[in-house]
Design a protein around this motif. Structure first.
Motif, PDB file in Angstrom:
ATOM      1  N   LEU A   1       0.805  -1.221   0.000  1.00 21.29           N
ATOM      2  CA  LEU A   1       0.000   0.000   0.000  1.00 21.29           C
ATOM      3  C   LEU A   1       0.838   1.273   0.000  1.00 21.29           C
ATOM      4  CD1 LEU A   1      -2.660  -1.135   2.618  1.00 21.29           C
ATOM      5  CD2 LEU A   1      -2.926  -1.043   0.136  1.00 21.29           C
ATOM      6  N   ASP A   2       2.162   1.117   0.182  1.00 20.68           N
ATOM      7  CA  ASP A   2       3.072   2.264   0.225  1.00 20.68           C
ATOM      8  C   ASP A   2       2.660   3.250   1.318  1.00 20.68           C
ATOM      9  OD1 ASP A   2       5.261   3.781  -0.473  1.00 20.68           O
ATOM     10  OD2 ASP A   2       4.228   4.878  -2.069  1.00 20.68           O
ATOM     11  N   VAL A   3       2.449   2.730   2.520  1.00 18.61           N
ATOM     12  CA  VAL A   3       2.125   3.566   3.680  1.00 18.61           C
ATOM     13  C   VAL A   3       3.097   3.243   4.801  1.00 18.61           C
ATOM     14  CG1 VAL A   3      -0.322   3.695   3.087  1.00 18.61           C
ATOM     15  CG2 VAL A   3       0.472   1.895   4.630  1.00 18.61           C
ATOM     16  N   PRO A   4       3.320   4.160   5.747  1.00 14.80           N
ATOM     17  CA  PRO A   4       4.216   3.866   6.869  1.00 14.80           C
ATOM     18  C   PRO A   4       3.661   2.740   7.723  1.00 14.80           C
ATOM     19  CG  PRO A   4       3.781   6.240   6.687  1.00 14.80           C
ATOM     20  CD  PRO A   4       2.805   5.547   5.778  1.00 14.80           C
ATOM     21  N   ALA A   5       4.553   1.930   8.263  1.00 12.70           N
ATOM     22  CA  ALA A   5       4.123   0.805   9.093  1.00 12.70           C
ATOM     23  C   ALA A   5       3.350   1.277  10.322  1.00 12.70           C
ATOM     24  CB  ALA A   5       5.340  -0.015   9.518  1.00 12.70           C
ATOM     25  N   HIS A   6       3.658   2.490  10.823  1.00 16.24           N
ATOM     26  CA  HIS A   6       2.958   2.930  12.038  1.00 16.24           C
ATOM     27  C   HIS A   6       1.512   3.322  11.779  1.00 16.24           C
ATOM     28  CE1 HIS A   6       4.974   7.103  11.212  1.00 16.24           C
ATOM     29  NE2 HIS A   6       3.790   7.069  10.640  1.00 16.24           N
ATOM     30  N   ASP A   7       1.093   3.333  10.512  1.00 14.88           N
ATOM     31  CA  ASP A   7      -0.310   3.571  10.209  1.00 14.88           C
ATOM     32  C   ASP A   7      -1.065   2.257   9.986  1.00 14.88           C
ATOM     33  OD1 ASP A   7      -0.319   6.346  10.422  1.00 14.88           O
ATOM     34  OD2 ASP A   7       0.459   6.613   8.399  1.00 14.88           O
ATOM     35  N   ILE A   8      -0.446   1.162  10.368  1.00 14.29           N
ATOM     36  CA  ILE A   8      -1.051  -0.163  10.212  1.00 14.29           C
ATOM     37  C   ILE A   8      -1.041  -0.870  11.566  1.00 14.29           C
ATOM     38  CG2 ILE A   8      -0.932  -2.394   9.032  1.00 14.29           C
ATOM     39  CD1 ILE A   8       0.699  -0.988   6.836  1.00 14.29           C
ATOM     40  N   THR A   9      -2.184  -1.378  11.980  1.00 14.64           N
ATOM     41  CA  THR A   9      -2.274  -2.171  13.197  1.00 14.64           C
ATOM     42  C   THR A   9      -2.632  -3.608  12.812  1.00 14.64           C
ATOM     43  OG1 THR A   9      -3.012  -0.271  14.487  1.00 14.64           O
ATOM     44  CG2 THR A   9      -3.436  -2.445  15.415  1.00 14.64           C
ATOM     45  N   VAL A  10      -1.900  -4.565  13.361  1.00 16.40           N
ATOM     46  CA  VAL A  10      -2.125  -5.978  13.041  1.00 16.40           C
ATOM     47  C   VAL A  10      -2.281  -6.762  14.334  1.00 16.40           C
ATOM     48  CG1 VAL A  10      -1.174  -8.050  11.954  1.00 16.40           C
ATOM     49  CG2 VAL A  10      -0.780  -5.814  10.910  1.00 16.40           C
ATOM     50  N   THR A  11      -3.318  -7.598  14.395  1.00 17.36           N
ATOM     51  CA  THR A  11      -3.524  -8.483  15.533  1.00 17.36           C
ATOM     52  C   THR A  11      -3.685  -9.906  15.017  1.00 17.36           C
ATOM     53  OG1 THR A  11      -4.659  -6.737  16.760  1.00 17.36           O
ATOM     54  CG2 THR A  11      -4.940  -8.989  17.550  1.00 17.36           C
ATOM     55  N   ALA A  12      -2.856 -10.810  15.528  1.00 21.11           N
ATOM     56  CA  ALA A  12      -2.904 -12.205  15.084  1.00 21.11           C
ATOM     57  C   ALA A  12      -3.202 -13.124  16.268  1.00 21.11           C
ATOM     58  CB  ALA A  12      -1.583 -12.606  14.436  1.00 21.11           C
ATOM     59  N   THR A  13      -3.956 -14.161  16.004  1.00 21.41           N
ATOM     60  CA  THR A  13      -4.166 -15.224  16.989  1.00 21.41           C
ATOM     61  C   THR A  13      -3.779 -16.542  16.340  1.00 21.41           C
ATOM     62  OG1 THR A  13      -6.489 -15.450  16.311  1.00 21.41           O
ATOM     63  CG2 THR A  13      -6.023 -14.013  18.189  1.00 21.41           C
ATOM     64  N   ALA A  14      -3.265 -17.474  17.145  1.00 25.00           N
ATOM     65  CA  ALA A  14      -2.757 -18.737  16.608  1.00 25.00           C
ATOM     66  C   ALA A  14      -3.465 -19.912  17.267  1.00 25.00           C
ATOM     67  CB  ALA A  14      -1.251 -18.844  16.832  1.00 25.00           C
ATOM     68  N   THR A  15      -3.765 -20.916  16.443  1.00 23.92           N
ATOM     69  CA  THR A  15      -4.353 -22.168  16.922  1.00 23.92           C
ATOM     70  C   THR A  15      -3.490 -23.312  16.424  1.00 23.92           C
ATOM     71  OG1 THR A  15      -6.572 -21.211  16.781  1.00 23.92           O
ATOM     72  CG2 THR A  15      -6.415 -23.617  16.964  1.00 23.92           C
ATOM     73  N   ASP A  16      -3.048 -24.179  17.315  1.00 25.01           N
ATOM     74  CA  ASP A  16      -2.204 -25.305  16.910  1.00 25.01           C
ATOM     75  C   ASP A  16      -2.957 -26.248  15.985  1.00 25.01           C
ATOM     76  OD1 ASP A  16      -0.120 -24.352  18.388  1.00 25.01           O
ATOM     77  OD2 ASP A  16      -0.477 -25.638  20.124  1.00 25.01           O
ATOM     78  N   VAL A  17      -2.218 -26.736  14.978  1.00 27.89           N
ATOM     79  CA  VAL A  17      -2.764 -27.709  14.040  1.00 27.89           C
ATOM     80  C   VAL A  17      -2.058 -29.037  14.292  1.00 27.89           C
ATOM     81  CG1 VAL A  17      -3.042 -28.332  11.615  1.00 27.89           C
ATOM     82  CG2 VAL A  17      -3.241 -25.937  12.324  1.00 27.89           C
ATOM     83  N   PRO A  18      -2.762 -30.135  14.562  1.00 26.88           N
ATOM     84  CA  PRO A  18      -2.097 -31.418  14.790  1.00 26.88           C
ATOM     85  C   PRO A  18      -1.180 -31.788  13.631  1.00 26.88           C
ATOM     86  CG  PRO A  18      -4.432 -31.561  15.309  1.00 26.88           C
ATOM     87  CD  PRO A  18      -4.229 -30.227  14.648  1.00 26.88           C
ATOM     88  N   ALA A  19       0.069 -32.135  13.956  1.00 32.94           N
ATOM     89  CA  ALA A  19       1.051 -32.420  12.912  1.00 32.94           C
ATOM     90  C   ALA A  19       0.848 -33.780  12.288  1.00 32.94           C
ATOM     91  CB  ALA A  19       2.465 -32.326  13.484  1.00 32.94           C
ATOM     92  N   GLY A  20       0.383 -34.751  13.063  1.00 34.45           N
ATOM     93  CA  GLY A  20       0.218 -36.097  12.532  1.00 34.45           C
ATOM     94  C   GLY A  20       1.522 -36.852  12.453  1.00 34.45           C
ATOM     95  N   ASP A  21       2.622 -36.170  12.797  1.00 38.28           N
ATOM     96  CA  ASP A  21       3.938 -36.798  12.751  1.00 38.28           C
ATOM     97  C   ASP A  21       4.794 -36.082  13.784  1.00 38.28           C
ATOM     98  OD1 ASP A  21       6.506 -37.715  12.262  1.00 38.28           O
ATOM     99  OD2 ASP A  21       6.261 -37.757  10.082  1.00 38.28           O
ATOM    100  N   ALA A  22       5.242 -36.778  14.793  1.00 36.90           N
ATOM    101  CA  ALA A  22       5.996 -36.165  15.894  1.00 36.90           C
ATOM    102  C   ALA A  22       7.299 -35.530  15.439  1.00 36.90           C
ATOM    103  CB  ALA A  22       6.279 -37.225  16.963  1.00 36.90           C
ATOM    104  N   ARG A  23       7.790 -35.970  14.270  1.00 37.58           N
ATOM    105  CA  ARG A  23       9.077 -35.432  13.792  1.00 37.58           C
ATOM    106  C   ARG A  23       8.909 -34.082  13.109  1.00 37.58           C
ATOM    107  NH1 ARG A  23      10.609 -40.542  10.216  1.00 37.58           N
ATOM    108  NH2 ARG A  23       8.390 -40.183   9.769  1.00 37.58           N
TER     109      ARG A  23
END
Length: 363
Positions: free
Chosen positions: A246-268
């Protein structure tokens, strides 16, 4: 073979291999043998591209001096003088000179040098990072008048001009760490009397205050994708990606992320996470917000995935081989101005303004 090449060959200065890219840009892949064109502008276009990993830091200033020189000669002299004193490439320096005749060209006219002029040179020197810019600023502020005039005289002679017996050199340089060079976020304005104040770790709080008469337009959206990394790194990556798109300064952007674990199905395997990201981009005008919304709307999921993958990897986030992004974005909406908090984040402005905005929308 290397010894033979050094002895028998030289760099072809018509090709990109001989061109130095400006701060904030890098050589294009495979461009070494490309013709670089007739001037610096053509070479920059043919040989260089933006380097997202580097944000140039400018050191700006104004110098005045008296000389027997045309405007063009004075500009060339200052340009070369700064490059020499600061050990930077000429492509990283811009100089604009205005000239006012100091006296008639009668008895003091020198052949080929014109009359005596007072020249005012406004300059900007772009450095690769803040540390280099700070060091450059220090060199310029510590430069003695005698050394400056001696260096200027040498460069004026080389440019075809001539220094005056009393060059009257004077220079002012803006500190790259001061509030004077900080661009306040949308909805904010510079505080009075803080231009020379150091920005510190929370420049918006130090340098800015709420602009109660400003209009803040926001566009919001979401992104959903799978990766492996911290929430903080993902938020940084999304913010960088949006700032670049967008060619805007980073301080004019607010980002909020949330994470949920996804089962790997493989311990390795590393445990993957499903990230749900919400973002807000602030603009000062409806036209700019509308254009930003159009840019995001035109960005396909594939293009978003490509751009975001680059930023995620740069932030240390592990991205799966098959990386996709689901995105949404909303039409621009007007909000009240924002106020910087002590932590450097932003909150809605004065409660009264918020109430008035709601009443205006829902009479």
């Amino acid at each position: 073979q290397q010894a033979a090449a050094a002895t028998c060959c030289e760099v072809d200065d018509t090709k990109c291999a001989s061109h130095t890219c400006a701060a904030g840009t890098k050589p294009k892949d495979g461009s070494a043998g490309t013709d670089k064109g007739a001037d610096d502008a053509a070479a920059a276009a043919a040989c260089c591209e933006d380097d997202p990993a580097v944000t140039p830091v400018p050191v700006t200033g104004t110098a005045t001096f008296v000389a027997h020189a045309t405007t063009e000669q004075a500009q060339t002299a200052v340009h070369t003088m700064l490059a020499t004193l600061l050990s930077v490439n000429t492509v990283d320096i811009t100089v604009t000179v205005t000239s006012v005749q100091k006296m008639s060209t009668g008895s003091r006219r020198l052949d080929g040098h014109g009359g005596v002029f007072t020249h005012t040179a406004e300059f900007a020197v772009h450095f690769a990072d803040l540390a280099a810019a700070t060091a450059g600023h220090k060199k310029l502020t510590e430069l003695t008048t005698a050394d400056a005039e001696a260096s200027l005289a040498t460069q004026l002679e080389a440019a075809g001009g001539h220094s005056d017996a009393d060059a009257e050199w004077a220079v002012t340089v803006v500190d790259p760490t001061s509030c004077a060079v900080f661009a306040c976020p949308v909805g904010q304005k510079p505080k009075e009397g803080v231009a020379a104040t150091a920005q510190g770790t929370t420049p918006a709080t130090t340098c800015c205050e709420t602009d109660s008469v400003s209009t803040v337009m926001e566009i919001t959206g979401t992104m959903d994708f799978t990766a492996t990394g911290t929430v903080a790194n993902v938020e940084t990556a999304v913010q960088s990606m949006l700032a670049a798109q967008l060619d805007v300064p980073a301080h004019d952007i607010t980002v909020t992320a949330t994470a949920t674990d996804v089962p790997a199905g493989d311990a390795r395997r590393l445990a993957e996470q499903q990230f749900a990201v919400e973002y807000t981009v602030r603009y000062a005008t409806t036209a700019a917000a509308t254009a930003g919304h159009a840019t995001l709307e035109a960005l396909t999921s594939e293009q978003a995935a490509t751009a975001l993958k680059t930023e995620l990897l740069a932030a240390g986030v592990v991205v799966p081989a098959t990386f996709t992004v689901e995105k949404t974005d909303q039409q621009p909406e007007q909000t009240v101005p924002l106020t910087p908090t002590a932590s450097g984040s932003f909150e809605a402005g004065m409660a009264a303004a918020a109430v008035m905005a709601v009443l205006a929308l829902h009479p």
